[in-house]
Design an enzyme around this catalytic site. Structure first.
Site, PDB file in Angstrom:
ATOM      1  N   GLY A 196      49.599 -55.717  41.531  1.00 56.76           N
ATOM      2  CA  GLY A 196      48.235 -55.380  42.100  1.00 56.76           C
ATOM      3  C   GLY A 196      47.801 -56.993  41.119  1.00 56.76           C
ATOM      4  O   GLY A 196      48.448 -57.908  40.098  1.00 56.76           O
ATOM      5  N   CYS A 197      46.445 -56.970  41.183  1.00 58.55           N
ATOM      6  CA  CYS A 197      46.200 -57.443  40.485  1.00 58.55           C
ATOM      7  C   CYS A 197      46.189 -56.918  38.631  1.00 58.55           C
ATOM      8  O   CYS A 197      46.730 -55.858  38.235  1.00 58.55           O
ATOM      9  CB  CYS A 197      44.478 -56.926  39.576  1.00 58.55           C
ATOM     10  SG  CYS A 197      43.170 -58.537  38.845  1.00 58.55           S
ATOM     11  N   PHE A 198      47.015 -58.365  37.921  1.00 60.28           N
ATOM     12  CA  PHE A 198      47.017 -57.959  36.388  1.00 60.28           C
ATOM     13  C   PHE A 198      46.673 -57.621  35.320  1.00 60.28           C
ATOM     14  O   PHE A 198      46.999 -57.335  34.609  1.00 60.28           O
ATOM     15  CB  PHE A 198      48.436 -59.635  35.852  1.00 60.28           C
ATOM     16  CG  PHE A 198      47.070 -60.704  36.045  1.00 60.28           C
ATOM     17  CD1 PHE A 198      45.695 -60.961  36.296  1.00 60.28           C
ATOM     18  CD2 PHE A 198      48.522 -61.661  36.083  1.00 60.28           C
ATOM     19  CE1 PHE A 198      45.299 -62.003  35.682  1.00 60.28           C
ATOM     20  CE2 PHE A 198      47.688 -63.288  36.208  1.00 60.28           C
ATOM     21  CZ  PHE A 198      45.876 -63.074  36.198  1.00 60.28           C
ATOM     22  N   TRP A 199      45.336 -57.707  35.491  1.00 61.32           N
ATOM     23  CA  TRP A 199      44.615 -57.089  34.465  1.00 61.32           C
ATOM     24  C   TRP A 199      44.243 -55.436  34.337  1.00 61.32           C
ATOM     25  O   TRP A 199      44.907 -55.466  33.315  1.00 61.32           O
ATOM     26  CB  TRP A 199      43.368 -56.914  34.756  1.00 61.32           C
ATOM     27  CG  TRP A 199      42.205 -58.231  35.450  1.00 61.32           C
ATOM     28  CD1 TRP A 199      42.993 -59.886  34.822  1.00 61.32           C
ATOM     29  CD2 TRP A 199      40.828 -59.192  35.875  1.00 61.32           C
ATOM     30  NE1 TRP A 199      42.045 -61.270  34.900  1.00 61.32           N
ATOM     31  CE2 TRP A 199      40.883 -60.671  35.722  1.00 61.32           C
ATOM     32  CE3 TRP A 199      40.276 -58.022  36.436  1.00 61.32           C
ATOM     33  CZ2 TRP A 199      40.465 -60.868  36.125  1.00 61.32           C
ATOM     34  CZ3 TRP A 199      38.926 -59.011  37.301  1.00 61.32           C
ATOM     35  CH2 TRP A 199      38.945 -60.693  37.074  1.00 61.32           C
ATOM     36  N   ASP A 237      42.248 -55.171  46.747  1.00 61.12           N
ATOM     37  CA  ASP A 237      43.251 -56.891  46.142  1.00 61.12           C
ATOM     38  C   ASP A 237      44.157 -57.543  47.161  1.00 61.12           C
ATOM     39  O   ASP A 237      45.320 -56.243  47.498  1.00 61.12           O
ATOM     40  CB  ASP A 237      43.857 -56.723  44.430  1.00 61.12           C
ATOM     41  CG  ASP A 237      42.972 -57.543  43.322  1.00 61.12           C
ATOM     42  OD1 ASP A 237      41.805 -57.345  43.798  1.00 61.12           O
ATOM     43  OD2 ASP A 237      43.367 -56.055  42.598  1.00 61.12           O
TER      44      ASP A 237
END
Length: 161
Positions: free
Chosen positions: A11-14, A90
């Protein structure tokens, strides 16, 4: 201290970075891109699906305080490994579930963890791929939630281990 590295995409790396950097024994995390064909990709290129890269997190950890297996377990607890081409809100191949292993030992450990999950009835579509060049993301992506005070959508939802 015995420093080791691991690379995870889910998913989003954040959010992945936010969760991983809080794990026991983790020294440093870096958000970035891996698994594609373009050198030094940019966020707009990865988002446009022109590079083949996944958003991922490079985790540097003290192997005397934690193990690769423990990090793999955390990886599987903060996302849905049954979902393909995305996580939560995402959607797209850059948000795929993938472990980029750095050696045969990491591959074998990841395979063991996946088998444990499958034996418990979980669907796992996570790819296991030899690591290629890891490209750090732009600075504004690093430690995003620490900078913004927000909360990631990826968190431990169900204890699987």
């Amino acid at each position: 201290m015995k420093t080791e590295k691991a690379i995870f995409a889910c998913g989003c790396f954040w959010g992945v970075q936010h969760q991983m950097e809080r794990a026991t024994g983790v020294i440093r995390t870096t958000a970035g891109y891996i698994g594609g064909h373009k050198e030094n990709p940019t966020y707009p290129e990865v988002k446009a699906h022109t590079t083949g890269h996944a958003e991922a997190v490079l985790v540097e950890y003290d192997a005397e305080q934690t193990t690769y297996t423990d990090l793999c377990k955390l990886f599987f607890e903060i996302h849905d490994p049954a979902q393909t081409d995305g996580q939560g809100p995402d959607i797209g191949p850059q948000y795929r579930s993938e472990i980029f292993y750095l050696n045969d030992e990491q591959k074998q450990e990841a395979e063991k963890v996946i088998q444990i999950l499958r034996d418990k009835g979980y669907e796992v579509n996570t790819q296991l791929t030899p690591a290629t060049t890891f490209w750090p993301a732009e600075e504004y992506h690093q430690h995003y939630y620490d900078k913004t005070g927000g909360e990631p959508y990826c968190h431990i939802r169900v204890k699987k281990f």
